[in-house]
Design a protein around this motif. Structure first.
Motif, PDB file in Angstrom:
ATOM      1  N   ASP A 160     -17.745 -10.936  -1.269  1.00 42.55           N
ATOM      2  CA  ASP A 160     -17.451 -10.893  -2.702  1.00 42.55           C
ATOM      3  C   ASP A 160     -17.532 -12.273  -3.360  1.00 42.55           C
ATOM      4  O   ASP A 160     -16.740 -12.602  -4.240  1.00 42.55           O
ATOM      5  N   GLY A 161     -18.499 -13.080  -2.934  1.00 37.70           N
ATOM      6  CA  GLY A 161     -18.678 -14.407  -3.512  1.00 37.70           C
ATOM      7  C   GLY A 161     -20.139 -14.780  -3.553  1.00 37.70           C
ATOM      8  O   GLY A 161     -21.007 -14.047  -3.089  1.00 37.70           O
ATOM      9  N   GLY A 162     -20.423 -15.944  -4.129  1.00 36.68           N
ATOM     10  CA  GLY A 162     -21.794 -16.420  -4.269  1.00 36.68           C
ATOM     11  C   GLY A 162     -21.924 -17.220  -5.547  1.00 36.68           C
ATOM     12  O   GLY A 162     -20.933 -17.492  -6.242  1.00 36.68           O
ATOM     13  N   VAL A 163     -23.152 -17.609  -5.887  1.00 34.47           N
ATOM     14  CA  VAL A 163     -23.343 -18.468  -7.058  1.00 34.47           C
ATOM     15  C   VAL A 163     -22.901 -17.789  -8.352  1.00 34.47           C
ATOM     16  O   VAL A 163     -22.514 -18.455  -9.315  1.00 34.47           O
ATOM     17  N   SER A 164     -22.928 -16.466  -8.405  1.00 32.50           N
ATOM     18  CA  SER A 164     -22.523 -15.764  -9.631  1.00 32.50           C
ATOM     19  C   SER A 164     -21.019 -15.751  -9.818  1.00 32.50           C
ATOM     20  O   SER A 164     -20.519 -15.474 -10.912  1.00 32.50           O
ATOM     21  N   THR A 165     -20.257 -16.037  -8.753  1.00 37.01           N
ATOM     22  CA  THR A 165     -18.793 -16.002  -8.831  1.00 37.01           C
ATOM     23  C   THR A 165     -18.160 -17.387  -8.767  1.00 37.01           C
ATOM     24  O   THR A 165     -16.990 -17.549  -9.104  1.00 37.01           O
ATOM     25  N   GLY A 166     -18.911 -18.374  -8.297  1.00 40.88           N
ATOM     26  CA  GLY A 166     -18.367 -19.726  -8.188  1.00 40.88           C
ATOM     27  C   GLY A 166     -17.486 -19.941  -6.982  1.00 40.88           C
ATOM     28  O   GLY A 166     -16.785 -20.948  -6.871  1.00 40.88           O
ATOM     29  N   SER A 167     -17.500 -18.981  -6.042  1.00 42.41           N
ATOM     30  CA  SER A 167     -16.737 -19.138  -4.790  1.00 42.41           C
ATOM     31  C   SER A 167     -17.541 -18.552  -3.646  1.00 42.41           C
ATOM     32  O   SER A 167     -18.441 -17.742  -3.857  1.00 42.41           O
ATOM     33  N   SER A 168     -17.210 -18.986  -2.433  1.00 45.91           N
ATOM     34  CA  SER A 168     -17.968 -18.490  -1.275  1.00 45.91           C
ATOM     35  C   SER A 168     -17.604 -17.057  -0.934  1.00 45.91           C
ATOM     36  O   SER A 168     -18.403 -16.323  -0.358  1.00 45.91           O
ATOM     37  N   GLY A 169     -16.373 -16.628  -1.293  1.00 43.77           N
ATOM     38  CA  GLY A 169     -15.976 -15.235  -1.090  1.00 43.77           C
ATOM     39  C   GLY A 169     -15.612 -14.912   0.343  1.00 43.77           C
ATOM     40  O   GLY A 169     -15.716 -15.741   1.244  1.00 43.77           O
ATOM     41  N   VAL A 170     -15.195 -13.651   0.546  1.00 41.30           N
ATOM     42  CA  VAL A 170     -14.837 -13.161   1.878  1.00 41.30           C
ATOM     43  C   VAL A 170     -15.486 -11.800   2.105  1.00 41.30           C
ATOM     44  O   VAL A 170     -15.905 -11.122   1.173  1.00 41.30           O
ATOM     45  N   LEU A 171     -15.559 -11.412   3.353  1.00 48.20           N
ATOM     46  CA  LEU A 171     -16.239 -10.178   3.743  1.00 48.20           C
ATOM     47  C   LEU A 171     -15.423  -8.949   3.356  1.00 48.20           C
ATOM     48  O   LEU A 171     -14.204  -8.913   3.554  1.00 48.20           O
ATOM     49  N   ARG A 172     -16.128  -7.942   2.837  1.00 49.61           N
ATOM     50  CA  ARG A 172     -15.513  -6.652   2.516  1.00 49.61           C
ATOM     51  C   ARG A 172     -16.335  -5.550   3.179  1.00 49.61           C
ATOM     52  O   ARG A 172     -17.567  -5.591   3.152  1.00 49.61           O
ATOM     53  N   MET A 173     -15.671  -4.579   3.780  1.00 45.20           N
ATOM     54  CA  MET A 173     -16.407  -3.534   4.501  1.00 45.20           C
ATOM     55  C   MET A 173     -15.694  -2.193   4.417  1.00 45.20           C
ATOM     56  O   MET A 173     -14.476  -2.120   4.552  1.00 45.20           O
ATOM     57  N   GLN A 174     -16.487  -1.132   4.197  1.00 47.66           N
ATOM     58  CA  GLN A 174     -16.002   0.236   4.312  1.00 47.66           C
ATOM     59  C   GLN A 174     -16.397   0.727   5.708  1.00 47.66           C
ATOM     60  O   GLN A 174     -17.481   1.282   5.911  1.00 47.66           O
ATOM     61  N   GLY A 175     -15.528   0.485   6.668  1.00 54.00           N
ATOM     62  CA  GLY A 175     -15.843   0.675   8.077  1.00 54.00           C
ATOM     63  C   GLY A 175     -16.333   2.063   8.454  1.00 54.00           C
ATOM     64  O   GLY A 175     -17.318   2.221   9.175  1.00 54.00           O
ATOM     65  N   LYS A 176     -15.655   3.102   7.960  1.00 55.74           N
ATOM     66  CA  LYS A 176     -16.028   4.468   8.336  1.00 55.74           C
ATOM     67  C   LYS A 176     -17.421   4.831   7.839  1.00 55.74           C
ATOM     68  O   LYS A 176     -18.201   5.493   8.535  1.00 55.74           O
ATOM     69  N   GLU A 177     -17.741   4.394   6.625  1.00 52.95           N
ATOM     70  CA  GLU A 177     -19.065   4.690   6.071  1.00 52.95           C
ATOM     71  C   GLU A 177     -20.155   3.923   6.803  1.00 52.95           C
ATOM     72  O   GLU A 177     -21.241   4.454   7.061  1.00 52.95           O
ATOM     73  N   VAL A 178     -19.882   2.663   7.147  1.00 53.20           N
ATOM     74  CA  VAL A 178     -20.860   1.864   7.900  1.00 53.20           C
ATOM     75  C   VAL A 178     -21.122   2.519   9.255  1.00 53.20           C
ATOM     76  O   VAL A 178     -22.267   2.634   9.699  1.00 53.20           O
ATOM     77  N   PHE A 179     -20.050   2.968   9.907  1.00 50.74           N
ATOM     78  CA  PHE A 179     -20.185   3.641  11.208  1.00 50.74           C
ATOM     79  C   PHE A 179     -21.095   4.866  11.090  1.00 50.74           C
ATOM     80  O   PHE A 179     -21.985   5.081  11.916  1.00 50.74           O
ATOM     81  N   ARG A 180     -20.866   5.655  10.053  1.00 42.36           N
ATOM     82  CA  ARG A 180     -21.645   6.885   9.871  1.00 42.36           C
ATOM     83  C   ARG A 180     -23.129   6.586   9.718  1.00 42.36           C
ATOM     84  O   ARG A 180     -23.977   7.239  10.337  1.00 42.36           O
ATOM     85  N   HIS A 181     -23.451   5.601   8.920  1.00 41.91           N
ATOM     86  CA  HIS A 181     -24.850   5.222   8.738  1.00 41.91           C
ATOM     87  C   HIS A 181     -25.435   4.600  10.000  1.00 41.91           C
ATOM     88  O   HIS A 181     -26.611   4.807  10.318  1.00 41.91           O
ATOM     89  N   ALA A 182     -24.630   3.810  10.700  1.00 37.00           N
ATOM     90  CA  ALA A 182     -25.125   3.026  11.829  1.00 37.00           C
ATOM     91  C   ALA A 182     -25.734   3.889  12.926  1.00 37.00           C
ATOM     92  O   ALA A 182     -26.870   3.653  13.356  1.00 37.00           O
ATOM     93  N   VAL A 183     -24.999   4.887  13.401  1.00 31.24           N
ATOM     94  CA  VAL A 183     -25.472   5.677  14.541  1.00 31.24           C
ATOM     95  C   VAL A 183     -26.777   6.397  14.221  1.00 31.24           C
ATOM     96  O   VAL A 183     -27.748   6.349  14.993  1.00 31.24           O
ATOM     97  N   GLU A 184     -26.806   7.032  13.063  1.00 32.40           N
ATOM     98  CA  GLU A 184     -28.009   7.782  12.668  1.00 32.40           C
ATOM     99  C   GLU A 184     -29.216   6.851  12.498  1.00 32.40           C
ATOM    100  O   GLU A 184     -30.300   7.106  13.025  1.00 32.40           O
ATOM    101  N   LYS A 185     -29.032   5.764  11.777  1.00 36.48           N
ATOM    102  CA  LYS A 185     -30.148   4.877  11.451  1.00 36.48           C
ATOM    103  C   LYS A 185     -30.618   4.066  12.660  1.00 36.48           C
ATOM    104  O   LYS A 185     -31.818   3.801  12.823  1.00 36.48           O
ATOM    105  N   LEU A 186     -29.713   3.645  13.518  1.00 34.88           N
ATOM    106  CA  LEU A 186     -30.099   2.860  14.694  1.00 34.88           C
ATOM    107  C   LEU A 186     -30.918   3.685  15.674  1.00 34.88           C
ATOM    108  O   LEU A 186     -31.931   3.217  16.201  1.00 34.88           O
TER     109      LEU A 186
END
Length: 322
Positions: free
Chosen positions: A199-225
Protein backbone atom coordinates in the motif's frame (compact mmCIF):
# COMPACT_ATOMS: atom_id res chain seq x y z
CA UNK A 1 18.61 -25.30 -32.08
CA UNK A 2 20.03 -22.75 -29.65
CA UNK A 3 19.28 -23.48 -25.99
CA UNK A 4 19.88 -21.62 -22.69
CA UNK A 5 21.61 -24.09 -20.36
CA UNK A 6 22.17 -23.63 -16.62
CA UNK A 7 25.93 -23.73 -15.93
CA UNK A 8 25.94 -22.65 -12.31
CA UNK A 9 23.59 -22.06 -9.38
CA UNK A 10 24.07 -20.46 -5.98
CA UNK A 11 22.30 -18.79 -3.10
CA UNK A 12 22.81 -16.54 -0.10
CA UNK A 13 20.90 -16.26 3.16
CA UNK A 14 21.41 -13.62 5.87
CA UNK A 15 22.95 -14.87 9.11
CA UNK A 16 19.99 -13.99 11.30
CA UNK A 17 17.59 -16.92 11.66
CA UNK A 18 14.16 -16.09 13.08
CA UNK A 19 12.21 -19.07 14.49
CA UNK A 20 8.43 -18.98 14.78
CA UNK A 21 8.73 -18.68 18.56
CA UNK A 22 10.15 -15.16 18.18
CA UNK A 23 6.75 -13.92 16.99
CA UNK A 24 5.06 -15.22 20.13
CA UNK A 25 6.63 -12.29 22.04
CA UNK A 26 4.74 -9.61 20.10
CA UNK A 27 1.78 -11.31 18.40
CA UNK A 28 -1.15 -13.51 19.35
CA UNK A 29 0.31 -16.51 17.54
CA UNK A 30 2.31 -19.67 18.16
CA UNK A 31 4.82 -21.93 16.50
CA UNK A 32 2.09 -24.56 16.05
CA UNK A 33 -0.33 -22.04 14.49
CA UNK A 34 2.25 -20.88 11.94
CA UNK A 35 3.48 -24.40 11.09
CA UNK A 36 0.00 -25.87 10.66
CA UNK A 37 -1.13 -23.12 8.28
CA UNK A 38 2.04 -22.56 6.27
CA UNK A 39 4.63 -25.25 6.95
CA UNK A 40 7.11 -22.52 7.90
CA UNK A 41 9.37 -23.13 10.90
CA UNK A 42 11.97 -20.39 10.52
CA UNK A 43 13.16 -17.69 8.11
CA UNK A 44 16.16 -15.39 7.62
CA UNK A 45 16.10 -11.59 8.04
CA UNK A 46 18.67 -9.22 6.56
CA UNK A 47 20.92 -7.32 8.95
CA UNK A 48 21.25 -3.56 9.01
CA UNK A 49 23.35 -2.63 6.00
CA UNK A 50 22.34 -5.71 4.05
CA UNK A 51 20.19 -4.88 1.03
CA UNK A 52 18.56 -6.69 -1.85
CA UNK A 53 21.56 -5.90 -4.06
CA UNK A 54 24.13 -7.13 -1.52
CA UNK A 55 22.24 -10.42 -1.08
CA UNK A 56 21.96 -10.71 -4.86
CA UNK A 57 25.66 -10.08 -5.31
CA UNK A 58 26.61 -12.92 -2.96
CA UNK A 59 24.22 -15.36 -4.65
CA UNK A 60 25.55 -14.26 -8.04
CA UNK A 61 29.14 -14.83 -6.97
CA UNK A 62 28.25 -18.33 -5.80
CA UNK A 63 26.57 -19.20 -9.12
CA UNK A 64 29.46 -17.76 -11.13
CA UNK A 65 31.96 -19.75 -9.04
CA UNK A 66 30.14 -23.01 -9.84
CA UNK A 67 30.19 -22.07 -13.54
CA UNK A 68 33.88 -21.17 -13.37
CA UNK A 69 33.14 -17.64 -14.58
CA UNK A 70 33.51 -14.04 -13.42
CA UNK A 71 31.58 -10.83 -13.93
CA UNK A 72 33.64 -9.99 -17.02
CA UNK A 73 32.30 -13.13 -18.72
CA UNK A 74 28.67 -11.99 -18.57
CA UNK A 75 26.63 -10.22 -21.24
CA UNK A 76 23.68 -9.40 -18.99
CA UNK A 77 22.21 -9.54 -15.49
CA UNK A 78 18.47 -9.89 -14.96
CA UNK A 79 17.44 -9.41 -11.33
CA UNK A 80 13.93 -10.28 -10.17
CA UNK A 81 12.85 -8.29 -7.11
CA UNK A 82 10.03 -6.27 -5.58
CA UNK A 83 12.29 -4.79 -2.89
CA UNK A 84 15.03 -2.99 -4.80
CA UNK A 85 17.40 -0.88 -2.70
CA UNK A 86 16.16 2.38 -4.27
CA UNK A 87 13.33 3.50 -6.55
CA UNK A 88 16.08 3.78 -9.15
CA UNK A 89 18.60 2.87 -10.39
CA UNK A 90 17.92 -0.84 -10.64
CA UNK A 91 19.42 -3.19 -8.08
CA UNK A 92 20.82 -5.12 -11.06
CA UNK A 93 23.17 -2.26 -11.94
CA UNK A 94 24.45 -2.28 -8.35
CA UNK A 95 25.18 -5.99 -8.68
CA UNK A 96 26.84 -5.34 -12.04
CA UNK A 97 29.23 -2.89 -10.36
CA UNK A 98 29.89 -5.17 -7.38
CA UNK A 99 30.79 -8.07 -9.70
CA UNK A 100 33.21 -5.90 -11.70
CA UNK A 101 31.13 -6.23 -14.86
CA UNK A 102 31.76 -3.11 -16.96
CA UNK A 103 30.31 -4.38 -20.23
CA UNK A 104 26.84 -5.58 -21.26
CA UNK A 105 23.67 -4.51 -19.46
CA UNK A 106 21.67 -5.13 -16.30
CA UNK A 107 18.03 -4.55 -15.36
CA UNK A 108 15.37 -5.49 -12.82
CA UNK A 109 12.17 -7.46 -13.42
CA UNK A 110 9.21 -6.89 -11.10
CA UNK A 111 6.58 -9.65 -10.99
CA UNK A 112 6.63 -10.21 -7.21
CA UNK A 113 6.72 -13.94 -6.34
CA UNK A 114 6.60 -14.89 -10.04
CA UNK A 115 9.58 -12.62 -10.70
CA UNK A 116 12.22 -15.32 -11.14
CA UNK A 117 10.10 -17.23 -13.67
CA UNK A 118 9.61 -13.97 -15.59
CA UNK A 119 13.34 -13.15 -15.39
CA UNK A 120 14.32 -16.65 -16.54
CA UNK A 121 11.94 -16.39 -19.48
CA UNK A 122 13.39 -13.00 -20.46
CA UNK A 123 16.96 -14.26 -20.21
CA UNK A 124 16.07 -17.34 -22.26
CA UNK A 125 14.59 -15.14 -25.00
CA UNK A 126 17.73 -13.00 -25.11
CA UNK A 127 19.90 -16.08 -25.52
CA UNK A 128 17.65 -17.65 -28.16
CA UNK A 129 17.63 -14.39 -30.16
CA UNK A 130 21.42 -14.12 -30.02
CA UNK A 131 21.36 -10.91 -27.97
CA UNK A 132 23.37 -12.57 -25.19
CA UNK A 133 25.59 -15.61 -24.70
CA UNK A 134 25.76 -15.64 -20.90
CA UNK A 135 23.19 -14.19 -18.52
CA UNK A 136 23.19 -14.14 -14.72
CA UNK A 137 19.58 -14.47 -13.52
CA UNK A 138 18.96 -13.60 -9.87
CA UNK A 139 16.00 -13.52 -7.51
CA UNK A 140 16.65 -11.42 -4.39
CA UNK A 141 14.35 -9.96 -1.75
CA UNK A 142 14.33 -8.19 1.61
CA UNK A 143 10.63 -8.52 2.38
CA UNK A 144 11.29 -7.97 6.09
CA UNK A 145 11.49 -4.26 5.18
CA UNK A 146 7.86 -4.10 3.94
CA UNK A 147 6.05 -6.05 6.67
CA UNK A 148 3.27 -4.85 8.94
CA UNK A 149 4.55 -6.36 12.19
CA UNK A 150 1.08 -6.12 13.77
CA UNK A 151 -0.55 -8.33 11.10
CA UNK A 152 -0.05 -11.93 12.17
CA UNK A 153 -1.57 -13.26 8.93
CA UNK A 154 1.29 -11.86 6.80
CA UNK A 155 4.39 -10.93 8.79
CA UNK A 156 5.11 -14.52 9.88
CA UNK A 157 5.17 -15.79 6.29
CA UNK A 158 8.01 -13.93 4.62
CA UNK A 159 11.80 -14.02 4.73
CA UNK A 160 14.87 -12.57 3.04
CA UNK A 161 17.37 -14.26 0.72
CA UNK A 162 18.71 -14.57 -2.79
CA UNK A 163 19.32 -17.26 -5.40
CA UNK A 164 20.95 -17.15 -8.82
CA UNK A 165 21.65 -19.18 -11.95
CA UNK A 166 24.09 -18.66 -14.81
CA UNK A 167 22.55 -19.30 -18.23
CA UNK A 168 24.80 -19.98 -21.22
CA UNK A 169 24.00 -20.51 -24.89
CA UNK A 170 24.50 -24.05 -26.21
CA UNK A 171 23.47 -26.01 -29.28
CA UNK A 172 20.74 -28.62 -29.01
CA UNK A 173 18.79 -30.82 -31.41
CA UNK A 174 15.51 -29.02 -30.82
CA UNK A 175 13.96 -31.95 -28.96
CA UNK A 176 12.82 -32.47 -25.38
CA UNK A 177 16.05 -34.45 -24.82
CA UNK A 178 18.09 -31.21 -25.04
CA UNK A 179 19.62 -29.73 -21.92
CA UNK A 180 18.51 -26.22 -21.00
CA UNK A 181 15.21 -24.34 -20.97
CA UNK A 182 12.67 -26.29 -23.01
CA UNK A 183 9.55 -24.12 -22.58
CA UNK A 184 8.14 -21.15 -20.68
CA UNK A 185 4.58 -20.04 -19.93
CA UNK A 186 3.69 -16.61 -18.49
CA UNK A 187 0.40 -14.97 -17.46
CA UNK A 188 -0.99 -12.02 -15.52
CA UNK A 189 -4.44 -10.65 -14.71
CA UNK A 190 -4.64 -7.15 -13.24
CA UNK A 191 -8.25 -7.62 -12.17
CA UNK A 192 -6.89 -9.40 -9.09
CA UNK A 193 -4.26 -6.82 -8.12
CA UNK A 194 -5.98 -6.03 -4.80
CA UNK A 195 -5.50 -9.59 -3.52
CA UNK A 196 -1.79 -9.06 -2.87
CA UNK A 197 -0.11 -5.66 -2.94
CA UNK A 198 1.97 -3.10 -1.06
CA UNK A 199 0.00 0.00 0.00
CA UNK A 200 2.83 2.42 -0.82
CA UNK A 201 4.85 3.84 -3.69
CA UNK A 202 5.54 7.13 -5.43
CA UNK A 203 1.82 7.97 -5.54
CA UNK A 204 1.56 7.75 -1.73
CA UNK A 205 4.90 9.19 -0.64
CA UNK A 206 5.72 6.15 1.52
CA UNK A 207 7.19 2.73 0.91
CA UNK A 208 4.10 1.04 2.39
CA UNK A 209 3.57 -2.46 3.76
CA UNK A 210 2.31 -5.73 2.32
CA UNK A 211 -1.42 -6.47 2.26
CA UNK A 212 -2.85 -9.86 1.31
CA UNK A 213 -6.19 -11.64 1.11
CA UNK A 214 -4.73 -15.05 1.93
CA UNK A 215 -7.74 -17.27 1.23
CA UNK A 216 -8.36 -15.74 -2.19
CA UNK A 217 -4.67 -15.97 -3.15
CA UNK A 218 -4.68 -19.64 -2.12
CA UNK A 219 -7.73 -20.34 -4.28
CA UNK A 220 -6.16 -18.80 -7.35
CA UNK A 221 -2.73 -20.29 -6.69
CA UNK A 222 -3.53 -24.00 -6.90
CA UNK A 223 -5.64 -23.75 -10.03
CA UNK A 224 -3.32 -21.38 -11.91
CA UNK A 225 -0.04 -23.07 -10.93
CA UNK A 226 -1.15 -26.51 -12.07
CA UNK A 227 -2.51 -25.09 -15.33
CA UNK A 228 0.64 -23.16 -16.20
CA UNK A 229 2.87 -26.15 -15.43
CA UNK A 230 0.72 -28.36 -17.67
CA UNK A 231 0.88 -25.75 -20.44
CA UNK A 232 4.68 -25.45 -20.28
CA UNK A 233 5.06 -29.24 -20.28
CA UNK A 234 2.85 -29.49 -23.38
CA UNK A 235 4.96 -26.83 -25.15
CA UNK A 236 8.08 -28.87 -24.31
CA UNK A 237 6.50 -32.10 -25.61
CA UNK A 238 6.53 -33.66 -22.15
CA UNK A 239 3.99 -34.94 -19.63
CA UNK A 240 3.91 -34.98 -15.81
CA UNK A 241 5.28 -38.53 -15.98
CA UNK A 242 8.52 -37.10 -17.40
CA UNK A 243 9.11 -34.81 -14.41
CA UNK A 244 12.07 -35.61 -12.17
CA UNK A 245 11.62 -32.58 -9.90
CA UNK A 246 9.08 -29.87 -9.32
CA UNK A 247 10.71 -26.79 -7.79
CA UNK A 248 7.74 -24.60 -6.85
CA UNK A 249 7.52 -21.13 -5.37
CA UNK A 250 7.90 -21.75 -1.64
CA UNK A 251 4.94 -19.81 -0.24
CA UNK A 252 2.90 -22.32 1.70
CA UNK A 253 3.22 -26.09 2.12
CA UNK A 254 -0.51 -26.58 1.51
CA UNK A 255 -0.32 -24.79 -1.84
CA UNK A 256 2.74 -26.88 -2.76
CA UNK A 257 0.99 -30.14 -1.81
CA UNK A 258 -2.29 -29.25 -3.53
CA UNK A 259 -0.53 -28.20 -6.75
CA UNK A 260 1.57 -31.37 -6.81
CA UNK A 261 -1.58 -33.46 -6.35
CA UNK A 262 -3.34 -31.60 -9.17
CA UNK A 263 -0.31 -32.21 -11.42
CA UNK A 264 -0.22 -35.88 -10.43
CA UNK A 265 3.32 -35.63 -9.07
CA UNK A 266 4.21 -37.32 -5.76
CA UNK A 267 5.71 -35.14 -3.02
CA UNK A 268 8.96 -37.11 -3.10
CA UNK A 269 9.58 -35.41 -6.46
CA UNK A 270 9.05 -31.91 -5.05
CA UNK A 271 11.90 -29.81 -3.65
CA UNK A 272 10.61 -28.23 -0.42
CA UNK A 273 12.48 -25.51 1.47
CA UNK A 274 9.59 -23.41 2.81
CA UNK A 275 10.15 -24.73 6.34
CA UNK A 276 13.61 -23.13 6.49
CA UNK A 277 13.21 -19.95 4.41
CA UNK A 278 9.56 -18.92 4.52
CA UNK A 279 8.27 -17.08 1.47
CA UNK A 280 11.22 -15.24 -0.10
CA UNK A 281 9.16 -14.07 -3.09
CA UNK A 282 11.30 -13.84 -6.27
CA UNK A 283 14.24 -15.48 -4.46
CA UNK A 284 12.18 -18.55 -3.60
CA UNK A 285 12.70 -20.71 -6.71
CA UNK A 286 16.42 -20.06 -7.29
CA UNK A 287 17.04 -20.62 -3.57
CA UNK A 288 15.23 -23.97 -3.79
CA UNK A 289 17.10 -24.90 -6.99
CA UNK A 290 20.43 -24.21 -5.31
CA UNK A 291 19.47 -26.13 -2.17
CA UNK A 292 18.16 -29.00 -4.32
CA UNK A 293 21.52 -29.26 -6.07
CA UNK A 294 23.37 -28.93 -2.75
CA UNK A 295 21.30 -31.78 -1.28
CA UNK A 296 22.09 -34.01 -4.28
CA UNK A 297 18.45 -34.10 -5.38
CA UNK A 298 18.74 -32.31 -8.76
CA UNK A 299 21.24 -33.96 -11.10
CA UNK A 300 22.39 -33.38 -14.71
CA UNK A 301 19.76 -34.58 -17.19
CA UNK A 302 16.83 -34.20 -14.78
CA UNK A 303 13.62 -32.61 -16.06
CA UNK A 304 12.75 -29.75 -13.69
CA UNK A 305 9.48 -27.80 -13.59
CA UNK A 306 9.34 -24.46 -11.76
CA UNK A 307 6.10 -22.57 -11.18
CA UNK A 308 5.13 -19.46 -9.21
CA UNK A 309 2.34 -16.97 -8.61
CA UNK A 310 2.51 -13.52 -7.06
CA UNK A 311 0.92 -10.11 -6.87
CA UNK A 312 -0.54 -8.76 -10.07
CA UNK A 313 -1.75 -11.44 -10.18
CA UNK A 314 1.22 -12.71 -12.17
CA UNK A 315 2.07 -16.37 -12.64
CA UNK A 316 4.01 -18.71 -14.87
CA UNK A 317 6.27 -21.72 -15.23
CA UNK A 318 9.50 -22.90 -16.83
CA UNK A 319 10.38 -26.44 -17.92
CA UNK A 320 14.08 -27.21 -18.24
CA UNK A 321 16.49 -30.10 -18.40
CA UNK A 322 19.31 -29.67 -15.89
Amino acid sequence: MRRAVIRGVGHYLPDRVVPNSEFEKTLETSDEWIRSRSGIERRHFAAEGETTSTLATEAGRSALAMAGLGGSDLDAIVLATSTADLTFPSAATMVQDALGMTQGFAFDVQAVCAGFVYALSNANAMILSGQAERVLVIGSETFSRIMDWTDRSTCVLFGDGAGAVVLEAAEGDGTSADRGILATDLHSDGRFRDLLYVDGGVSTGSSGVLRMQGKEVFRHAVEKLAATADAALAKAGLTPDDIDWVVPHQANIRIIQSTAKKLGVPMDKVVVTVQDHGNTSAASIPLALSVGVERGQIKPGDVVVTEAIGGGLAWGSVVLRW
